[in-house]
Design an enzyme around this catalytic site. Structure first.
Site, short mmCIF file in Angstrom:
data_model
loop_
_atom_site.label_atom_id
_atom_site.label_comp_id
_atom_site.label_asym_id
_atom_site.label_seq_id
_atom_site.Cartn_x
_atom_site.Cartn_y
_atom_site.Cartn_z
N ASP A 287 11.65 23.84 -1.80
CA ASP A 287 12.29 23.06 -2.86
C ASP A 287 13.81 23.03 -2.76
OD1 ASP A 287 9.63 23.31 -4.27
OD2 ASP A 287 10.32 25.39 -4.26
N ARG B 289 0.89 -10.82 6.63
CA ARG B 289 0.81 -9.55 5.89
C ARG B 289 2.12 -8.82 6.15
NH1 ARG B 289 -3.83 -9.67 9.27
NH2 ARG B 289 -3.01 -7.85 10.37
N LYS C 220 0.85 -1.20 0.00
CA LYS C 220 0.00 0.00 0.00
C LYS C 220 0.89 1.25 0.00
CE LYS C 220 -0.57 -0.62 4.97
NZ LYS C 220 -0.86 0.37 5.96
N ARG D 246 -9.70 0.26 15.47
CA ARG D 246 -9.76 0.93 14.16
C ARG D 246 -10.97 0.43 13.36
NH1 ARG D 246 -4.23 1.09 10.73
NH2 ARG D 246 -4.70 -1.12 10.45
N TYR E 242 15.10 31.36 5.28
CA TYR E 242 14.01 32.11 5.90
C TYR E 242 14.25 32.29 7.40
CZ TYR E 242 11.42 31.26 1.60
OH TYR E 242 11.03 31.23 0.31
N HIS F 284 -5.56 -7.17 13.62
CA HIS F 284 -4.32 -6.39 13.51
C HIS F 284 -3.90 -5.98 14.92
CE1 HIS F 284 -1.34 -4.10 11.42
NE2 HIS F 284 -1.78 -2.93 11.83
N CYS G 141 13.72 24.93 2.89
CA CYS G 141 12.71 25.66 2.12
C CYS G 141 11.81 24.64 1.40
CB CYS G 141 13.36 26.57 1.09
SG CYS G 141 14.65 27.62 1.74
N1 PLP Z 1 -1.88 -5.44 8.19
C1 PLP Z 1 -2.59 -4.32 8.33
C2 PLP Z 1 -4.05 -4.44 8.62
C3 PLP Z 1 -2.00 -3.08 8.24
O1 PLP Z 1 -2.72 -1.97 8.39
C4 PLP Z 1 -0.60 -3.01 7.97
C5 PLP Z 1 0.11 -1.74 7.87
O2 PLP Z 1 -0.22 -0.72 8.37
C6 PLP Z 1 0.11 -4.20 7.82
C7 PLP Z 1 -0.55 -5.41 7.93
C8 PLP Z 1 1.59 -4.20 7.57
O3 PLP Z 1 2.24 -3.72 8.71
P1 PLP Z 1 3.83 -3.64 8.74
O4 PLP Z 1 4.22 -2.66 7.70
O5 PLP Z 1 4.14 -3.14 10.10
O6 PLP Z 1 4.33 -5.01 8.45
#
Ligand code: PLP
Length: 373
Positions: A317, A224, A40, A140, A269, A171, A315
């Protein structure tokens, strides 16, 4: 316009590092455990498609993304492996997901009721694969009550034309911490929730990177795997890595302007840096619009293996650094990565900015081109 190719500021991504990080984890897992690469947020700033392709070669069996749009980018690029959207998807998009064989996270029964009506309006769709989220303490998204979870599982059972109940997951909020008290409470809650299901779905999953690295007994049959792909320790520095993770991202720029200033001259600045004597100042074409935060003022970059301080305010850029002597325009500057015997890690940058490395990586804007080694 997104990317500034014609400016000497760039991110370098070491694909071999990504390969190794995924491959090592895959080797440690039981054979029948799936590794879904979490890609993601443009693969945590590393580039969605190149990263997904390397992960696939290294043994990833599927992908997790945050949004349906991210999943569709993968599908458009002929990524055919399973994809799970981790966030809540608008129910109106259920048919798109089903048609592209993209699995969605579901956190309440009403979503399924509405989706049923919408899916039934589009004949010929394959069943939409869903993973039920259990909120065991992250606060969440997800089911918190066993009765609601059971009712939803039963709804799925009675609507197999519309849905494939593919997974259930939770999670953890503290898997990266030394104190395991809260973590254990979450484990117990999730186990109790899963136990009420009349039938387990294909995937039961709990493990982000931290859980898969430090709680190997809990990986169940899918992990994951996110931040560790990129070679970053999920805990920052709290827990040591069970095997070496190799950072994949370096950030480089170069001196585009070099000048001498004199006692009393100010820089940037607010003129927060005033020279006390003659100084050589170099200007770099990177700033907070690139994700190099204003609060990085005062930190160091590496030039010819030596630390040089960022002077004055960063700054939008550009920013200025104090040079040890006059250096030629075009001299390479390392903001994240190795130069000579020294290294500036993403962790060091995050510590300086009072944040976590996740935020630094994701914050590097698309204006900075990514080069793949
Ligand atoms: N699973 C869920 C539901 C997540 O939201 C995330 C990341 O935010 C992950 C897995 C992966 O987590 P990590 O990057 O700490 O391995």
């Amino acid at each position: 316009m997104q990317t500034s190719y014609l400016r000497p500021t760039y991110v370098e991504i070491d694909q071999e590092a990504i390969y190794q990080n995924v491959h090592q984890e895959k080797e440690r897992l039981p054979k029948d455990t799936a590794l879904f690469a979490v890609v993601k947020a443009d693969a945590y700033g590393h580039g969605l498609l190149p990263v997904a392709r390397v992960c696939r070669k290294a043994g990833a069996t599927g992908f997790c993304v945050a949004t349906l749009d991210e999943a569709l980018v993968l599908r458009d690029a002929q990524i055919v492996e399973p994809i799970l959207v981790l966030g809540i998807t608008s129910v109106q998009e259920a048919a798109i997901a089903a048609s592209q064989n993209i699995s969605l996270t579901v956190a309440d029964e009403q979503w399924l009721v509405t989706a049923t009506e919408l899916l039934d309006q589009t004949p010929g769709l394959p069943p939409l694969a869903v993973h039920l989220a259990v909120d065991s303490g992250m606060g969440r998204i997800g089911f918190t009550e066993p009765d609601a979870l059971l009712a939803t599982a039963e709804f799925l059972q009675s609507h197999q034309a519309e849905f494939d109940f593919e997974g259930i997951f939770t999670h953890f909020a503290t898997a990266d911490q030394v104190d395991e008290t809260y973590f254990k409470q979450q484990v117990a809650k999730f186990k109790a929730m899963v136990a009420i299901l009349p039938e387990r779905p294909h995937y039961v999953h709990v493990a982000n990177s931290a859980t898969s690295l430090w709680h190997t007994d809990l990986v169940s049959n899918l992990i994951r795997f996110g931040v560790a792909i990129y070679g970053l320790n999920p805990s920052g520095t709290a827990l040591s890595e069970p095997y070496p993770l190799k950072p994949a991202l370096s950030l480089y720029s170069e001196l585009v302007y070099v000048k001498q200033i004199h006692a009393g001259d100010g820089v940037s600045y607010g003129a927060t840096h005033i020279a006390k004597q003659d100084e050589w100042i170099g200007t770099l074409p990177i700033g907070y619009a690139d994700g190099w935060l204003r609060r990085m003022s005062g930190m160091s970059v590496l030039i010819n293996g030596q630390r040089c301080q960022i002077v004055g305010r960063v700054c939008m850029d550009q920013m200025m650094v104090l040079l040890p002597k006059e250096l030629p325009v075009g001299t390479k500057v390392t903001l994240i990565g190795k130069d000579g015997d020294d290294e500036i890690t993403m962790q060091e940058v995050a510590d300086y900015a009072h944040t976590i490395h996740y935020e630094i990586a994701c914050g590097l804007k698309n204006r900075i081109p990514r080069h793949y080694l």
